[in-house]
Design an enzyme around this catalytic site. Structure first.
Site, PDB file in Angstrom:
ATOM      1  CG  ASN A   9      -1.724   1.220   1.404  1.00 18.15           C
ATOM      2  OD1 ASN A   9      -1.796   2.047   0.487  1.00 18.15           O
ATOM      3  ND2 ASN A   9      -2.352   1.373   2.559  1.00 18.15           N
ATOM      4  CE  LYS A  11      -0.266   3.343   4.602  1.00 24.37           C
ATOM      5  NZ  LYS A  11      -0.207   3.460   6.054  1.00 24.37           N
ATOM      6  CG  HIS A  99      -5.934   1.922   4.983  1.00 24.25           C
ATOM      7  ND1 HIS A  99      -5.562   2.893   5.878  1.00 24.25           N
ATOM      8  CD2 HIS A  99      -4.893   1.064   4.893  1.00 24.25           C
ATOM      9  CE1 HIS A  99      -4.329   2.619   6.312  1.00 24.25           C
ATOM     10  NE2 HIS A  99      -3.908   1.516   5.722  1.00 24.25           N
ATOM     11  CD  GLU A 101      -3.145   5.571   6.568  1.00 19.84           C
ATOM     12  OE1 GLU A 101      -3.076   5.620   5.329  1.00 19.84           O
ATOM     13  OE2 GLU A 101      -2.240   5.071   7.274  1.00 19.84           O
ATOM     14  CD  GLU A 171      -3.547  -2.433   7.138  1.00 22.48           C
ATOM     15  OE1 GLU A 171      -2.454  -2.714   6.635  1.00 22.48           O
ATOM     16  OE2 GLU A 171      -4.141  -1.370   6.922  1.00 22.48           O
ATOM     17  N   GLY A 177       2.251   2.351  10.791  1.00 24.93           N
ATOM     18  CA  GLY A 177       3.214   3.437  10.640  1.00 24.93           C
ATOM     19  C   GLY A 177       3.863   3.875  11.950  1.00 24.93           C
ATOM     20  CB  SER A 217       4.978  -1.617  12.020  1.00 29.12           C
ATOM     21  OG  SER A 217       4.545  -0.285  12.223  1.00 29.12           O
TER      22      SER A 217
END
Ligand code: PGA
Length: 256
Positions: A9, A11, A99, A101, A171, A177, A217
């Site tokens: 991904n 991003k 996702h 985000e 996730e 991250g 991560s």
């Protein structure tokens, strides 16, 4: 045996030129056996999908292209959005939905995730449905219920034969991250619960066929412990997918 899947991904990273370079770096390191043994997916930003696809197509590399978002409607007045057909036209065969985000910054709801998954399935694009709890939910101890309810909402009204071809990515938000990976045991506990939830919603065949990835991560230093867990079938990779060598390391880790 489920075929592993490793998806990068990217991003909102990489210009057109950087996309070409990274796709080439991964393509150059790819191996013929990937064709049969693993699904490798690169998910660049929307304007760069075609660039990545062209590299893979030119090299005839065993790599697929995924988008990071889609709209469920076929066309119309939805400024800023792209349809399944538009994605298919530029070579997309996977698409990330839900996702964290997008849920957090763009108010993507469970209902929208469900609509997107249905539209993608209809269009022959494999959805990678993301679920995962925040640190607050983890600390409350209700994370299994939380993640199961996201899974139920995402797959509501989808038939088992179609659901089993989809991919779920677990996730935990606190691991994305942050450098703070879930331990293999923590990741396995939730991935096992997700499979149990799919089994209850559909049947054991569907649950056994569906791929469940871990994301958050994941990197060369911790991939081995995660991937060896029985309910983890690969990874959805952010940071470590932006470097060809480390991403290919993760792919190869699934093949050992
Ligand atoms: P990360 O991101 O690997 O950088 O934690 C994973 C993701 O958000 O998909």
């Amino acid at each position: 045996m489920r075929k592993p899947c490793m998806a990068g991904n990217w991003k909102m990273n990489n210009t057109w030129a950087e996309t070409v370079l990274l796709a080439q770096g991964i393509s150059n390191r790819s191996e013929g056996r990937w064709e049969d043994d693993i699904d490798v997916v690169l998910c660049p930003a929307m304007p760069n999908l075609k660039a990545a696809y062209s590299v893979i197509e030119f090299d005839n590399a065993p790599i697929a292209i995924g988008a990071q978002n889609v709209h469920w409607e076929a066309s119309g007045a939805y400024t800023g959005e792209a349809s399944c057909e538009m994605l298919t036209e530029v070579g997309v065969s996977y698409c990330i939905v839900g996702h964290s985000e997008r849920r957090e910054y763009f108010a993507e709801t469970d209902e929208m995730v469900n609509k997107k998954a249905k539209a993608l399935i209809q269009a022959g694009i494999t959805p990678i449905v993301c679920v995962g709890e925040s640190l607050a939910v983890r600390d409350e101890g209700t994370y299994l219920d939380f993640v199961s309810s996201q899974v139920r909402a995402a797959f509501a009204g989808i038939e088992a034969t179609r659901a089993q071809k989809c991919i779920i990515a677990y996730e935990p938000i606190w691991a994305i991250g942050t450098g703070r990976t879930a331990t293999p045991e923590q990741a396995q506990e939730v991935c096992e619960a997700i499979r149990g939830c799919i089994s209850e919603m559909f049947d054991t065949n569907c649950a056994e066929a569906m791929r469940i990835l871990y994301g958050g991560s994941m990197k060369p230093e911790n991939v081995a412990g995660l991937i060896e867990k029985p309910d983890i079938d690969g990874g959805l990779i952010g940071g470590a997918a932006l470097d060809a060598e480390s991403f290919v390391y993760l792919v190869k880790a699934c093949l050992e």
